[in-house]
Scaffold this motif. Structure first.
Motif, PDB file in Angstrom:
ATOM      1  N   SER A  67       0.818  -1.214   0.000  1.00  0.00           N
ATOM      2  CA  SER A  67       0.000   0.000   0.000  1.00  0.00           C
ATOM      3  C   SER A  67       0.853   1.266   0.000  1.00  0.00           C
ATOM      4  O   SER A  67       0.541   2.236  -0.691  1.00  0.00           O
ATOM      5  CB  SER A  67      -0.941   0.006   1.209  1.00  0.00           C
ATOM      6  OG  SER A  67      -0.202   0.084   2.423  1.00  0.00           O
ATOM      7  N   PRO A 125      -6.175  -1.616  -7.434  1.00  0.00           N
ATOM      8  CA  PRO A 125      -5.572  -0.579  -6.590  1.00  0.00           C
ATOM      9  C   PRO A 125      -6.256   0.765  -6.844  1.00  0.00           C
ATOM     10  O   PRO A 125      -6.669   1.055  -7.969  1.00  0.00           O
ATOM     11  CB  PRO A 125      -4.114  -0.530  -7.066  1.00  0.00           C
ATOM     12  CG  PRO A 125      -3.983  -1.581  -8.127  1.00  0.00           C
ATOM     13  CD  PRO A 125      -5.348  -1.918  -8.607  1.00  0.00           C
ATOM     14  N   SER A 137      -4.834   1.940  -1.764  1.00  0.00           N
ATOM     15  CA  SER A 137      -5.549   0.856  -1.104  1.00  0.00           C
ATOM     16  C   SER A 137      -6.058  -0.093  -2.177  1.00  0.00           C
ATOM     17  O   SER A 137      -5.830   0.135  -3.374  1.00  0.00           O
ATOM     18  CB  SER A 137      -6.687   1.390  -0.233  1.00  0.00           C
ATOM     19  OG  SER A 137      -6.188   1.810   1.022  1.00  0.00           O
TER      20      SER A 137
END
Length: 284
Positions: A67, A125, A137
């Motif tokens: 992330s 994503p 995220s």
């Protein structure tokens, strides 16, 4: 019974928070054949122990998605990747900022809102607001079941809201209680950073996101990335239980993995849903 098992697995994802907090973050999402990890901020040994305790097999893990570059999200990646020869999906910006010591052959890039396919898993994503080089995220989908990871978020931007609305289950950041942070011992600059638009979600902000944008099919919410000093598990559990609207609330802690939860759609006939919910699954 075999028919019920087949359909239940076909429309399922199995998820667990392996660890969640500033001491390390790692989330497991998989089907019956393959799985991925979102971040590895704890040691390879701890990941192995916790995966084993869940009755899972490390060999089912096919990739790690990163992330952002903060140490509580990447500290265990190099060893895990080397030992299991796992591809690491990371943006060029995060790769440069993180100083990863990983074999370049194991590095794979991803782009915002472009799905990556790992077997039957589709990982999308999406960018978010956080104090990192190129923070993202993810929403993981398999056969119409979607699970989102919404942590390390400064505020619920349109990307976060739009992706949250798609999820049957989600790991949602509930980092701090406003009063505890305000009265706590952190210096002013750190409090401002945490509360800022590139910081973290408070309990109140997360609850507003949930209550305003929860899709009708959401079944599980993992209350995640709790601050050790500015939050309490029992406080956030009670807060969300009071407005759960039928969603099961689970606190993801910094000390131990959560149980493995079975997330499935309501596509099964009711008699099959009832039977499927009583089945236990082995992934060894």
């Amino acid at each position: 019974m075999c028919k019920i098992l087949f359909f239940a697995l076909l429309m399922s994802l199995f998820i667990s928070s392996i660890n969640s907090g500033s001491n390390g973050n790692c989330y497991y999402i998989g089907n019956e054949n393959e799985a991925i990890l979102i971040d590895v901020g704890i040691t390879c040994t701890e990941v192995e122990k916790r995966i084993h305790r869940l009755g899972l097999n490390m060999q089912k893990i096919k990739a790690v998605f990163v992330s952002h570059e903060h140490s509580d999200h990447i500290s265990g990646i190099a060893v895990l990747s080397k030992k299991y020869k796992l591809p690491i999906y990371v943006t060029p910006g995060t790769l440069k900022a993180g100083g990863f010591k990983i074999n370049l052959q194991n590095i794979q890039s991803f782009s915002s809102l472009v799905p990556v396919h790992i077997g039957d898993l589709s990982i999308t994503p999406f960018p978010k607001s956080h104090d990192a080089a190129d923070p993202h995220s993810f929403v993981v989908c398999c056969n119409k079941v979607s699970v989102g990871i919404f942590t390390d978020i400064g505020y619920p931007c349109k990307n976060v809201i739009n992706q949250f609305k798609l999820c049957h289950a989600a790991f949602l950041e509930t980092n701090y209680d406003d009063e505890m942070l305000e009265k706590g011992k952190y210096p002013f600059f750190l409090k401002s950073r945490i509360r800022g638009e590139k910081g973290h979600l408070s309990n109140a902000e997360a609850l507003k996101l949930f209550s305003t944008h929860k899709p009708p099919f959401m079944s599980h919410l993992f209350l995640s990335h709790l601050s050790k000093n500015n939050n309490r598990p029992e406080l956030v559990q009670q807060l969300f239980n009071e407005q759960a609207m039928g969603v099961k609330m689970i606190v993801a802690t910094r000390y131990v993995e959560t149980p493995l939860f079975h997330i499935h759609t309501a596509i099964l006939p009711k008699r099959m849903q009832a039977a499927a919910s009583q089945l236990s699954f082995s992934f060894a």
